[in-house]
Scaffold this motif. Structure first.
Motif, short mmCIF file in Angstrom:
data_model
loop_
_atom_site.label_atom_id
_atom_site.label_comp_id
_atom_site.label_asym_id
_atom_site.label_seq_id
_atom_site.Cartn_x
_atom_site.Cartn_y
_atom_site.Cartn_z
N PHE A 258 0.83 -1.04 0.09
CA PHE A 258 0.17 -0.03 -0.08
C PHE A 258 0.96 1.22 0.10
CE2 PHE A 258 -2.75 -3.15 1.86
CZ PHE A 258 -3.72 -3.13 1.07
N VAL B 28 1.46 4.24 -3.16
CA VAL B 28 1.20 5.52 -3.11
C VAL B 28 2.50 6.46 -3.32
CG1 VAL B 28 0.20 7.20 -1.69
CG2 VAL B 28 -0.58 4.78 -1.71
N ASP C 32 -2.11 -1.72 -14.06
CA ASP C 32 -3.16 -2.01 -12.93
C ASP C 32 -3.76 -3.41 -13.10
OD1 ASP C 32 -5.21 -1.86 -11.47
OD2 ASP C 32 -6.57 -0.48 -12.66
N ILE D 31 -0.12 -5.68 -5.04
CA ILE D 31 -0.83 -4.47 -4.41
C ILE D 31 -0.26 -3.38 -4.75
CG2 ILE D 31 -1.17 -3.58 -2.23
CD1 ILE D 31 -1.91 -6.16 -1.12
N LYS E 66 -1.38 -2.56 -8.24
CA LYS E 66 -3.01 -2.14 -8.18
C LYS E 66 -3.09 -0.77 -7.37
CE LYS E 66 -6.77 -4.05 -8.72
NZ LYS E 66 -7.14 -2.74 -9.16
N VAL E 67 -2.36 -0.34 -6.46
CA VAL E 67 -2.71 0.91 -5.63
C VAL E 67 -2.16 1.82 -6.75
CG1 VAL E 67 -2.30 2.16 -3.76
CG2 VAL E 67 -3.07 -0.34 -3.50
N PRO F 109 -3.74 2.99 -10.69
CA PRO F 109 -4.92 3.83 -11.01
C PRO F 109 -5.01 5.24 -10.31
CG PRO F 109 -5.35 1.93 -9.58
CD PRO F 109 -3.93 1.73 -10.24
N LEU F 110 -4.23 5.33 -9.38
CA LEU F 110 -4.10 6.89 -8.68
C LEU F 110 -3.55 7.70 -9.77
CD1 LEU F 110 -3.01 6.02 -4.96
CD2 LEU F 110 -5.14 7.19 -5.86
N VAL G 195 -6.34 3.08 2.58
CA VAL G 195 -6.34 3.39 1.21
C VAL G 195 -7.79 3.62 0.68
CG1 VAL G 195 -5.17 2.51 -0.79
CG2 VAL G 195 -4.27 2.32 1.30
N VAL H 68 1.84 5.03 5.49
CA VAL H 68 0.63 5.11 4.38
C VAL H 68 -0.20 6.53 4.74
CG1 VAL H 68 -1.28 3.98 4.05
CG2 VAL H 68 0.74 2.76 4.41
N ALA I 131 1.45 9.64 3.05
CA ALA I 131 1.89 9.61 1.73
C ALA I 131 0.28 9.72 1.09
CB ALA I 131 2.15 7.96 1.18
N LEU J 59 -1.15 12.88 -1.49
CA LEU J 59 -2.18 12.73 -2.56
C LEU J 59 -3.47 13.30 -2.56
CD1 LEU J 59 -1.30 9.20 -4.05
CD2 LEU J 59 -1.31 11.36 -5.03
N PHE K 79 -5.18 16.21 -4.95
CA PHE K 79 -6.73 15.96 -5.58
C PHE K 79 -7.50 17.15 -5.07
CE2 PHE K 79 -6.35 11.22 -6.14
CZ PHE K 79 -5.80 11.27 -7.11
N LEU L 2 -11.14 -0.31 -4.11
CA LEU L 2 -10.19 0.65 -4.80
C LEU L 2 -10.45 0.63 -6.32
CD1 LEU L 2 -8.30 2.47 -3.48
CD2 LEU L 2 -6.82 0.98 -4.48
N LEU M 57 -11.95 3.95 -8.09
CA LEU M 57 -11.19 4.91 -9.13
C LEU M 57 -11.73 4.63 -10.47
CD1 LEU M 57 -7.72 4.42 -7.71
CD2 LEU M 57 -9.20 6.42 -7.45
#
Lengths: 160, 115, 197
Positions: free
Chosen positions: A38, A42, A73, A123, A126-127, A130-131, B82, C57, C60, C64, C68, C163, C167
């Motif tokens: 995760f 990011v 992704d 992961i 995957k995270v 798309p961000l 998340v 986490v 970070a 973001l 946004f 998620l 998105l």
């Protein structure tokens, strides 16, 4: 509108590689130290967003195009699911960590916990991907007032 | 005392959602509520003089077993943070789309323009 | 009273003040920046609570989220006064919030004291099993990673699904609009000539 001033560009040129490497490090050693997929995902997305903010959209897209990001992704999701399905194939238990049971590594080494680094990589993709795609689409959105006085969205992205 | 203050943080976000009429403000209230809930869950698993639930080569295992904090709420909150980013990104996208359609962030204006 | 609790009280007061500023200030961009202060306070609180994973986490994600939100509010940060809530409704909201706070404080009396979690009182709680056998069973030195990717992998699978869906929803919402009488692709050179927004 091609990016920011020379100061921001220079600093970005120095730190972008370190941010990217830190993301990869956090992802790969997620089972040994604080971090994991995760956080790594990011941070990787942040490094590309920094490129977008400092140099403009075209430069970032020349490094990682939207099509590649969308594929990454899907690849992340497939890595996650297929790794989980290997456990089902071998021992009939979904999400079974068979690699650890068959070939246990040495504790506190990089290879020590079977499939968990692989899950972390999945992961992370995957995270992160798309961000980045969402940010690019948000940043590319422009509003224009057309002839009838209505607002409309214009995407500068080229359709594939 | 700590739990009550954490609940006050949650209620600040709730008050924001109840009274504000700006869509971005509502998203901000949602984010504050989420922060309160996440912090509350982690607070529930803390042990006095707790150590991080990560084993190292030099870790004394007996001390670790006696003083390690609860790893379960931390693992669940990790996914929750998340997911929160994803849902709030969806909310921001909705706000931007509403701005394109109506030219304002104000939900009272949007309701008036609808009919 | 342990020193951690005092640190946490100070941090929580800081976060509540930042949250109140974020709620009440007029300019939207100041509001967004105050929200960033709340996130940084969360991150430091996680460090005091022995959760470095969450701290990384959180910081970070907060960066973001701020990018946004600033992208959404840049250039349109004036809050119009027309839609403000009237005073009686505002008092009613404060009353509702205070009632919920009262019930919450009554309910919190049944919680265990801070620093003495339930899992240390119940020997057969799953957390004890994770701490004792986590390294031996999964080989992962980080017990949190062992929990999210081995013991509770289904949670992570569901998280990835949520998620992905959210998105994807954001992408679909932000897609360029097609005209009612057919699809018209607008090239961006025309846009720049007319000067954007």
């Amino acid at each position: 509108m091609k990016g920011m001033t020379i100061i921001v560009k220079t600093i970005t040129r120095w730190v972008k590689l370190f941010i990217f490497l830190f993301g990869i490090y956090v992802t790969l050693t997620g089972h040994l130290s604080p971090g994991g997929g995760f956080a790594g995902g990011v941070i990787l997305a942040c490094s590309f967003i920094l490129l977008t903010l400092a140099y403009g959209k075209e430069y970032a897209l020349s490094r990682l195009s939207l099509k590649t990001a969308k594929s990454l992704d899907s690849i992340g999701a497939l890595i996650f699911l297929l790794t989980a399905l290997i456990g089902m194939w071998v021992t009939n238990v979904f999400f079974d960590n068979v690699l650890q049971k068959l070939f246990p590594g040495t504790d506190f080494m990089l290879y020590s916990s079977g499939f968990i680094p692989l899950y972390n990589i999945g992961i992370c993709l995957k995270v992160g991907a798309p961000l980045f795609v969402t940010f690019i689409v948000m940043a590319a959105m422009r509003i224009r007032i057309n002839d009838k006085g209505e607002r409309e969205i214009i995407q500068e992205e080229e359709e594939e | 005392m700590v739990f009550a203050l954490c609940f006050v943080l949650f209620l600040t976000g709730l008050y924001c959602i109840l009274t504000k009429k700006n869509t971005v403000k509502i998203i901000i209230g949602l984010s504050i509520m989420e922060a309160g809930v996440n912090l509350f869950l982690v607070l529930l698993g803390y042990k006095n003089d707790g150590v991080v639930p990560i084993i190292d080569r030099s870790t004394d295992i007996v001390h670790f077993l006696a003083y390690s904090v609860d790893p379960l709420p931390q693992a669940l909150v990790l996914t929750s943070i998340v997911i929160g980013l994803g849902t709030i990104a969806l909310g921001i996208a909705l706000c931007m789309r509403l701005y394109v359609k109506y030219g304002t962030f104000d939900i009272a204006e949007i309701r008036r323009l609808k009919g | 009273m342990f020193i951690t609790e005092i640190y946490l009280l100070v941090l929580l007061v800081f976060m509540i003040i930042a949250a109140i500023i974020a709620v009440e200030i007029k300019s939207l961009i100041s509001s967004v920046i105050s929200l960033g202060a709340v996130g940084v306070g969360m991150s430091i609180s996680f460090l005091f609570l022995a959760a470095p994973d969450l701290a990384i986490v959180q910081i970070a994600v907060e960066v973001l989220l701020l990018i946004f939100l600033i992208r959404a509010t840049l250039g349109r940060e004036i809050v119009s006064e027309k839609g403000a809530v009237t005073i009686p409704l505002r008092l009613l909201s404060i009353f509702i919030v205070l009632v919920i706070l009262g019930f919450g404080i009554i309910a919190f009396r049944n919680l265990p004291e801070f620093g003495k979690p339930v899992f240390s009182l119940v020997p057969e709680a799953p957390s004890n099993s994770y701490i004792q056998h986590g390294l031996k069973e999964t080989g992962s030195a980080n017990i949190i990673t062992a929990v999210i990717l081995d013991y509770r992998g289904y949670d992570t699978l569901g998280e990835a699904t949520v998620l992905f869906t959210s998105l994807l929803g954001a992408l679909v919402i932000l897609r360029a609009k097609t005209k009612k009488n057919g699809t018209k692709v607008i090239n961006h050179k025309e846009t720049k000539a007319r000067g954007g927004e």
